[in-house]
Design a protein around this motif. Structure first.
Motif, short mmCIF file in Angstrom:
data_model
loop_
_atom_site.label_atom_id
_atom_site.label_comp_id
_atom_site.label_asym_id
_atom_site.label_seq_id
_atom_site.Cartn_x
_atom_site.Cartn_y
_atom_site.Cartn_z
N GLY A 111 0.82 -1.22 0.00
CA GLY A 111 0.00 0.00 0.00
C GLY A 111 0.85 1.26 0.00
N MET A 112 1.92 1.25 0.79
CA MET A 112 2.84 2.39 0.81
C MET A 112 3.53 2.56 -0.55
N ALA A 113 3.92 1.42 -1.15
CA ALA A 113 4.59 1.48 -2.45
C ALA A 113 3.66 2.05 -3.51
N LEU A 114 2.38 1.70 -3.43
CA LEU A 114 1.41 2.23 -4.39
C LEU A 114 1.26 3.73 -4.25
N GLN A 115 1.26 4.22 -3.01
CA GLN A 115 1.15 5.66 -2.78
C GLN A 115 2.39 6.41 -3.24
N LEU A 116 3.54 5.74 -3.19
CA LEU A 116 4.80 6.40 -3.56
C LEU A 116 5.12 6.26 -5.04
N PHE A 117 4.86 5.08 -5.61
CA PHE A 117 5.37 4.76 -6.95
C PHE A 117 4.30 4.64 -8.03
N ALA A 118 3.05 4.91 -7.72
CA ALA A 118 2.00 4.83 -8.75
C ALA A 118 2.35 5.76 -9.92
N PRO A 119 2.06 5.35 -11.15
CA PRO A 119 2.51 6.12 -12.33
C PRO A 119 1.90 7.50 -12.47
N THR A 120 0.67 7.69 -12.00
CA THR A 120 0.01 8.99 -12.18
C THR A 120 -0.11 9.79 -10.89
N ASN A 121 -0.51 9.13 -9.82
CA ASN A 121 -0.72 9.86 -8.56
C ASN A 121 0.24 9.45 -7.45
N GLY A 122 1.33 8.77 -7.80
CA GLY A 122 2.34 8.44 -6.80
C GLY A 122 3.17 9.66 -6.44
N LEU A 123 3.55 9.77 -5.19
CA LEU A 123 4.25 10.96 -4.70
C LEU A 123 5.54 11.22 -5.47
N ILE A 124 6.32 10.18 -5.73
CA ILE A 124 7.61 10.37 -6.42
C ILE A 124 7.39 10.85 -7.85
N ASN A 125 6.45 10.25 -8.56
CA ASN A 125 6.20 10.68 -9.94
C ASN A 125 5.57 12.07 -10.01
N ILE A 126 4.78 12.43 -9.03
CA ILE A 126 4.24 13.80 -8.98
C ILE A 126 5.39 14.80 -8.85
N MET A 127 6.35 14.49 -7.96
CA MET A 127 7.50 15.37 -7.79
C MET A 127 8.35 15.43 -9.05
N LEU A 128 8.53 14.27 -9.71
CA LEU A 128 9.30 14.25 -10.97
C LEU A 128 8.62 15.08 -12.05
N ASN A 129 7.30 14.98 -12.14
CA ASN A 129 6.56 15.75 -13.13
C ASN A 129 6.66 17.25 -12.87
N LYS A 130 6.64 17.65 -11.61
CA LYS A 130 6.74 19.07 -11.28
C LYS A 130 8.12 19.63 -11.60
N MET A 131 9.13 18.74 -11.56
CA MET A 131 10.49 19.16 -11.90
C MET A 131 10.77 19.06 -13.39
N GLY A 132 9.76 18.63 -14.16
CA GLY A 132 9.90 18.58 -15.61
C GLY A 132 10.34 17.25 -16.16
N PHE A 133 10.39 16.20 -15.32
CA PHE A 133 10.81 14.88 -15.78
C PHE A 133 9.59 14.01 -16.06
N ALA A 134 9.79 13.01 -16.90
CA ALA A 134 8.70 12.08 -17.21
C ALA A 134 8.51 11.09 -16.05
N SER A 135 7.30 10.55 -15.95
CA SER A 135 6.99 9.57 -14.91
C SER A 135 7.78 8.28 -15.15
N ILE A 136 8.15 7.63 -14.06
CA ILE A 136 8.86 6.35 -14.13
C ILE A 136 7.87 5.24 -13.76
N PRO A 137 7.69 4.25 -14.62
CA PRO A 137 6.72 3.17 -14.35
C PRO A 137 7.26 2.13 -13.37
N PHE A 138 7.42 2.52 -12.11
CA PHE A 138 8.01 1.63 -11.12
C PHE A 138 7.26 0.31 -11.00
N LEU A 139 5.93 0.37 -11.07
CA LEU A 139 5.12 -0.82 -10.82
C LEU A 139 4.44 -1.36 -12.08
#
Length: 309
Positions: free
Chosen positions: A135-163
């Motif tokens: 559940g924690m991994a889903l919140q962090l690494f989800a492709p669209t609403n995961g925390l890490i990908n949200i931060m990457l998108n705000k910095m101008g990077f593409a999302s990483i499909p961790f899962l």
């Protein structure tokens, strides 16, 4: 002479009978739940029937090896076997050295309070179930609403499909495993380091040895027997597979790398009611694990180590 030995034995039993009485419960546990169920291993060689005991069931075709042949003819089992070996090998290659390195780093910390705090923090994930971690991994690494990908998108990077992509999923799987177990396994190595004679470090300091020299020539040789024993035990589980970890982290997009033997057994045994087939698979896992265990122990003894027996 015989009477004297008998009287000594009686005196000994009178003094320590409580200890032997305490052994009865664990012995009963192992007999009832470990040794008696071994009779059901023969289901792997017989046609399973729910109304018959294993001793009454008919032998399977091909001299009892029908279900072993079916397993190795099953594409899903071969994929599960490949995935199990791959994931366990990566866990061993990347995850096994991690607690050794962490234990050495913690041992080198000068501030004892910070050392204890760090040790407590890193072994706490061991007490989390894989359902919570998933559940924690889903919140962090989800492709669209995961925390890490949200931060990457705000910095101008593409999302990483961790899962969502097999290669990324395997990396995420291994790293989460290290995060969950590394701190707990570190305790074993810290205990081994604590058993090293401190006079060795004092003598090396007098000789002008640096910290790296002390680690290389004192700490690592001091904990080498512990490393060898744990490595042998890890090799014994090279074909074993946890159920919770891959099942909680898997999804339909990564089944080609996430379906391991335990999931195959669940799908075909519990859900598919193919008990003879899955018993054969489990027996195959156990035999291969024992072979790896004996081989690793023999190699350790040949190299001059004590091994596990």
């Amino acid at each position: 002479m015989g009477t004297t030995n008998m009287s000594k034995s009686l005196v000994y039993l009178k003094r320590y009978w409580i200890l032997y009485a305490m052994l009865l419960l664990p012995m009963a546990f192992f007999i009832i739940f470990r040794y008696i169920p071994m009779g059901y291993i023969q289901i792997a060689f017989k046609n399973y029937s729910i109304v018959q005991s294993p001793w009454q069931m008919e032998w399977a075709a091909n001299h009892g090896f029908e279900y072993f042949i079916k397993a190795f003819s099953n594409r899903d089992f071969l994929y599960a076997l490949r995935n199990t070996l791959l994931l366990n090998f990566l866990d061993l290659l990347i995850g096994f050295p991690a607690p050794v390195i962490l234990a050495i780093l913690l041992n080198e910390l000068a501030f004892k309070r910070f050392k204890k705090f760090t040790q407590t923090v890193v072994y706490m994930p061991h007490f989390l179930s894989w359902v919570i971690i998933a559940g924690m991994a889903l919140q962090l690494f989800a492709p669209t609403n995961g925390l890490i990908n949200i931060m990457l998108n705000k910095m101008g990077f593409a999302s990483i499909p961790f899962l969502n992509e097999p290669a990324y999923w395997v990396v995420t799987y291994v790293l989460l495993g290290i995060w969950q177990s590394c701190g707990w396994n570190t305790i074993i190595y810290l205990a081994a380091i604590a058993g090293i004679n401190p006079e060795l470090y004092e003598a090396s300091a007098v000789d002008g040895a640096s910290r790296l020299r002390k680690i290389w020539h004192i700490t690592l040789p001091g904990i080498r027997p512990t490393i060898i024993v744990l490595l042998i035990l890890s090799l014994g589980h090279i074909l074993g597979s946890d159920f919770e970890r891959p099942y909680a982290l898997r999804n339909t997009l990564v089944t080609e790398v996430s379906d391991v033997i335990s999931i195959f057994v669940y799908n075909n045994g519990i859900r598919g009611l193919q008990f003879s087939l899955t018993t054969a698979v489990g027996l195959f896992q156990s035999v291969v694990g024992v072979i790896f265990l004996f081989t690793a122990n023999a190699l350790a003894k040949k190299s001059g180590e004590r091994g596990i027996w």
